[in-house]
Scaffold this motif. Sequence first.
Motif, PDB file in Angstrom:
ATOM      1  N   PHE A 190       1.058 -34.761 -18.155  1.00  5.23           N
ATOM      2  CA  PHE A 190      -0.098 -34.775 -17.272  1.00  5.23           C
ATOM      3  C   PHE A 190      -1.031 -33.633 -17.632  1.00  5.23           C
ATOM      4  CE2 PHE A 190       3.151 -36.800 -14.496  1.00  5.23           C
ATOM      5  CZ  PHE A 190       2.583 -38.060 -14.519  1.00  5.23           C
ATOM      6  N   ALA A 191      -2.317 -33.948 -17.708  1.00  2.57           N
ATOM      7  CA  ALA A 191      -3.315 -32.937 -18.050  1.00  2.57           C
ATOM      8  C   ALA A 191      -3.215 -31.763 -17.091  1.00  2.57           C
ATOM      9  CB  ALA A 191      -4.711 -33.547 -17.997  1.00  2.57           C
ATOM     10  N   GLN A 192      -3.324 -30.559 -17.637  1.00  6.98           N
ATOM     11  CA  GLN A 192      -3.301 -29.293 -16.903  1.00  6.98           C
ATOM     12  C   GLN A 192      -1.927 -28.941 -16.336  1.00  6.98           C
ATOM     13  OE1 GLN A 192      -6.567 -30.468 -14.286  1.00  6.98           O
ATOM     14  NE2 GLN A 192      -7.851 -28.909 -15.245  1.00  6.98           N
ATOM     15  N   VAL A 193      -0.892 -29.657 -16.754  1.00  7.54           N
ATOM     16  CA  VAL A 193       0.470 -29.344 -16.332  1.00  7.54           C
ATOM     17  C   VAL A 193       1.273 -28.952 -17.565  1.00  7.54           C
ATOM     18  CG1 VAL A 193       2.583 -30.246 -15.300  1.00  7.54           C
ATOM     19  CG2 VAL A 193       0.365 -30.905 -14.378  1.00  7.54           C
ATOM     20  N   GLY A 194       1.965 -27.831 -17.502  1.00  3.02           N
ATOM     21  CA  GLY A 194       2.770 -27.383 -18.627  1.00  3.02           C
ATOM     22  C   GLY A 194       3.967 -28.278 -18.859  1.00  3.02           C
ATOM     23  N   THR A 195       4.360 -28.396 -20.105  1.00  2.00           N
ATOM     24  CA  THR A 195       5.519 -29.195 -20.461  1.00  2.00           C
ATOM     25  C   THR A 195       6.779 -28.332 -20.457  1.00  2.00           C
ATOM     26  OG1 THR A 195       5.382 -28.686 -22.819  1.00  2.00           O
ATOM     27  CG2 THR A 195       4.048 -30.524 -22.016  1.00  2.00           C
ATOM     28  N   VAL A 196       7.909 -28.989 -20.628  1.00  2.00           N
ATOM     29  CA  VAL A 196       9.132 -28.254 -20.926  1.00  2.00           C
ATOM     30  C   VAL A 196       9.010 -27.686 -22.327  1.00  2.00           C
ATOM     31  CG1 VAL A 196      10.550 -29.685 -19.438  1.00  2.00           C
ATOM     32  CG2 VAL A 196      10.240 -30.338 -21.821  1.00  2.00           C
ATOM     33  N   SER A 197       9.882 -26.752 -22.661  1.00  2.00           N
ATOM     34  CA  SER A 197       9.905 -26.210 -24.021  1.00  2.00           C
ATOM     35  C   SER A 197      10.740 -27.117 -24.906  1.00  2.00           C
ATOM     36  CB  SER A 197      10.499 -24.791 -24.025  1.00  2.00           C
ATOM     37  OG  SER A 197       9.687 -23.916 -23.282  1.00  2.00           O
ATOM     38  N   LYS A 198      10.186 -27.449 -26.056  1.00  2.00           N
ATOM     39  CA  LYS A 198      10.914 -28.228 -27.047  1.00  2.00           C
ATOM     40  C   LYS A 198      11.399 -27.278 -28.154  1.00  2.00           C
ATOM     41  CE  LYS A 198      10.517 -32.547 -25.597  1.00  2.00           C
ATOM     42  NZ  LYS A 198       9.929 -33.626 -26.394  1.00  2.00           N
ATOM     43  N   ARG A 199      12.623 -27.524 -28.625  1.00  2.00           N
ATOM     44  CA  ARG A 199      13.205 -26.660 -29.651  1.00  2.00           C
ATOM     45  C   ARG A 199      12.898 -27.186 -31.047  1.00  2.00           C
ATOM     46  NH1 ARG A 199      19.264 -24.857 -27.677  1.00  2.00           N
ATOM     47  NH2 ARG A 199      18.653 -23.928 -25.695  1.00  2.00           N
ATOM     48  N   TYR A 256      -1.192 -25.670 -27.483  1.00  2.00           N
ATOM     49  CA  TYR A 256       0.209 -25.382 -27.780  1.00  2.00           C
ATOM     50  C   TYR A 256       0.443 -23.879 -27.816  1.00  2.00           C
ATOM     51  CZ  TYR A 256       0.474 -30.287 -29.081  1.00  2.00           C
ATOM     52  OH  TYR A 256       0.419 -31.654 -29.057  1.00  2.00           O
ATOM     53  N   SER A 257       1.646 -23.477 -27.429  1.00  2.00           N
ATOM     54  CA  SER A 257       2.057 -22.083 -27.543  1.00  2.00           C
ATOM     55  C   SER A 257       3.474 -22.031 -28.091  1.00  2.00           C
ATOM     56  CB  SER A 257       1.981 -21.368 -26.192  1.00  2.00           C
ATOM     57  OG  SER A 257       2.884 -21.951 -25.270  1.00  2.00           O
ATOM     58  N   LEU A 258       3.813 -20.896 -28.720  1.00  2.00           N
ATOM     59  CA  LEU A 258       5.100 -20.728 -29.378  1.00  2.00           C
ATOM     60  C   LEU A 258       5.864 -19.560 -28.766  1.00  2.00           C
ATOM     61  CD1 LEU A 258       3.802 -20.902 -33.082  1.00  2.00           C
ATOM     62  CD2 LEU A 258       4.533 -22.822 -31.634  1.00  2.00           C
ATOM     63  N   LEU A 259       7.170 -19.661 -28.834  1.00  2.00           N
ATOM     64  CA  LEU A 259       8.025 -18.535 -28.482  1.00  2.00           C
ATOM     65  C   LEU A 259       8.910 -18.277 -29.698  1.00  2.00           C
ATOM     66  CD1 LEU A 259       8.478 -16.767 -25.911  1.00  2.00           C
ATOM     67  CD2 LEU A 259      10.517 -18.129 -25.503  1.00  2.00           C
ATOM     68  N   ILE A 260       8.658 -17.150 -30.365  1.00  2.00           N
ATOM     69  CA  ILE A 260       9.386 -16.805 -31.578  1.00  2.00           C
ATOM     70  C   ILE A 260      10.020 -15.435 -31.380  1.00  2.00           C
ATOM     71  CG2 ILE A 260       9.229 -16.425 -34.074  1.00  2.00           C
ATOM     72  CD1 ILE A 260       6.695 -18.103 -34.101  1.00  2.00           C
ATOM     73  N   ASN A 261      11.328 -15.366 -31.518  1.00  2.00           N
ATOM     74  CA  ASN A 261      12.061 -14.104 -31.316  1.00  2.00           C
ATOM     75  C   ASN A 261      11.734 -13.473 -29.967  1.00  2.00           C
ATOM     76  OD1 ASN A 261      13.406 -14.277 -33.753  1.00  2.00           O
ATOM     77  ND2 ASN A 261      11.875 -13.081 -34.868  1.00  2.00           N
ATOM     78  N   LYS A 320       5.639 -25.200 -26.474  1.00  2.00           N
ATOM     79  CA  LYS A 320       5.186 -25.752 -25.199  1.00  2.00           C
ATOM     80  C   LYS A 320       3.757 -26.254 -25.351  1.00  2.00           C
ATOM     81  CE  LYS A 320       6.220 -24.080 -21.227  1.00  2.00           C
ATOM     82  NZ  LYS A 320       6.364 -23.215 -20.011  1.00  2.00           N
ATOM     83  N   ALA A 321       3.373 -27.158 -24.421  1.00  2.00           N
ATOM     84  CA  ALA A 321       2.019 -27.701 -24.463  1.00  2.00           C
ATOM     85  C   ALA A 321       1.436 -27.725 -23.061  1.00  2.00           C
ATOM     86  CB  ALA A 321       2.027 -29.115 -25.042  1.00  2.00           C
ATOM     87  N   VAL A 322       0.148 -27.415 -22.965  1.00  2.00           N
ATOM     88  CA  VAL A 322      -0.627 -27.603 -21.745  1.00  2.00           C
ATOM     89  C   VAL A 322      -1.904 -28.317 -22.154  1.00  2.00           C
ATOM     90  CG1 VAL A 322      -1.846 -26.530 -19.825  1.00  2.00           C
ATOM     91  CG2 VAL A 322       0.297 -25.543 -20.638  1.00  2.00           C
ATOM     92  N   LEU A 323      -2.103 -29.510 -21.611  1.00  2.00           N
ATOM     93  CA  LEU A 323      -3.259 -30.311 -21.999  1.00  2.00           C
ATOM     94  C   LEU A 323      -4.371 -30.132 -20.984  1.00  2.00           C
ATOM     95  CD1 LEU A 323      -1.454 -33.633 -22.975  1.00  2.00           C
ATOM     96  CD2 LEU A 323      -1.697 -31.533 -24.287  1.00  2.00           C
ATOM     97  N   GLY A 324      -5.586 -30.016 -21.488  1.00  2.00           N
ATOM     98  CA  GLY A 324      -6.737 -29.963 -20.598  1.00  2.00           C
ATOM     99  C   GLY A 324      -7.258 -31.360 -20.330  1.00  2.00           C
TER     100      GLY A 324
END
Length: 509
Positions: free
Chosen positions: A49-58, A84-89, A112-116
Amino acid sequence: MRFLLPLLLVFSALLCLLPGCEPKEDLFTTDGSAKLAFSADTVLFDTVFAQVGTVSKRLWVYNRNARAVKVSEIRLSDTNPGTYSLLINGDETKAATDLEIRGKDSLLILVKAVLGPNAADNKPFLVDDQLLFNTNGNEQGVRLVAYGQNAYFHGPEEHIRRNTTWPKNRPHVIYGVVVVDAGVTLRIQPGTRIYSHAGSAMLVRGTLRINENTNPTAELAPTDTATFVRFQGDRLEAFYTDTPGQWAGIQFDASSSRNNLVRFTEIKNASFGLLIYNPLNGPHPKVTAENTILRNISGAALTFASGGQSFDGSGVLGFSGDFDLRNCLFTNCGEYAMLGYGGTYDVNYCTVANYTPQFRRNSASLSFTDKPVAQQTALPNTVRVSINNSIVWGSIRDELNFENGQLYRPNVVIRNSILRTEEYAGATDVGNKLGFDNNNNQIGPIDPNFPKFKSSPARSIGNKYDYRLDTLSPASNKGVFNPTIPRDLLNKPRSVTAPDLGAYERVNP
């Protein structure tokens, strides 16, 4: 002592021959052909859903080489900036440099993704990007793909203060509690999709009318999307498809909720489906549910702040409320399909197929009691139960329970139904023990396959079950026609001379 110095020199030389004594730059391969490997070539987010953050995918990044590699850069191409955003280390970032991955080792990246909002207002849209890796001048990429959907958002404490209709052109997403105020009617159009975030609920102090003017002329498919309104959790990953308790449910307030109608509706993955909470046993709110499916319901230790009591979940949960249930299916309800603390429950052409493969359930699917909910209740907590042309079945031996049933026995009538029970298997009442093997009822044997549904956990493997009747079902042609309910859950005409029991008229061979 004269031999000690030579021995130390020899030992030091030997140590220098070990890999650990190599210069650090020699530990890394600089070969341009030394590529990375990935756990997937595409990280996919399905329907966000637009403007809602997703779960984190590995995403796992593997170094299959014997020697370590230095990844000079990991970055998003940012084709769609801010998505999209990343979590690294442990660090949230869009890029990282000079990351070392030892030989035969791996690196974990969370995406993770947050769609506008998107110009394609009411249609799904696709937002993609690439995650790029540069190792020894060798560039590799993993595609990031999210399918988005614009939606109407409600909450966290939204009050509907005037008569309102929710349109079906976009999904509706509930965050927190949506309150239909007293004296206000909320109508929901056919085919509308409502998704609720964890802990969210709808509280109806006024009136809820779903599909009130919908009268299909033809039989509907089990997968119909144009007619059925569907309530579910907002976690759309496949893992959560059949997971109960993702949101609270629909509650009808004791003081002012009246004339509620729920038709051609599916309510799933909730803690309760339809709840009337009237603990002081005042004037009874009423809910009529027709052609409604309640599945994947569980809410162990529900707590109601107004009274502090804790209760288990149920498809229909009544505290001194009145329910009129026609052509309804109850399945995979972890505690109860129907739980009534007083009130009136009129059940016609309903199927309770309460197999609960996800739960260890000990409570009867249909349970009723005259015990008061609150000690300060002044009025008697009268129970009235009428079950006709229905199937009450499930995964335990007794799927009926009338606590203190001998006290309200004249108010309990069961006719033309299949019942799974040992407690009430007698033809007549004996003392305080009720008997329902009469009035054309069938008391089923221990065999859990007895109703012979087309597929169920008792007859098949998997989780795609079909609770329409098999051709050899003992429920076929055992009903009595009710002219006020001439069609079944899927709008199939019932036989006028010998209709089938339960929510579904038998599928023709």
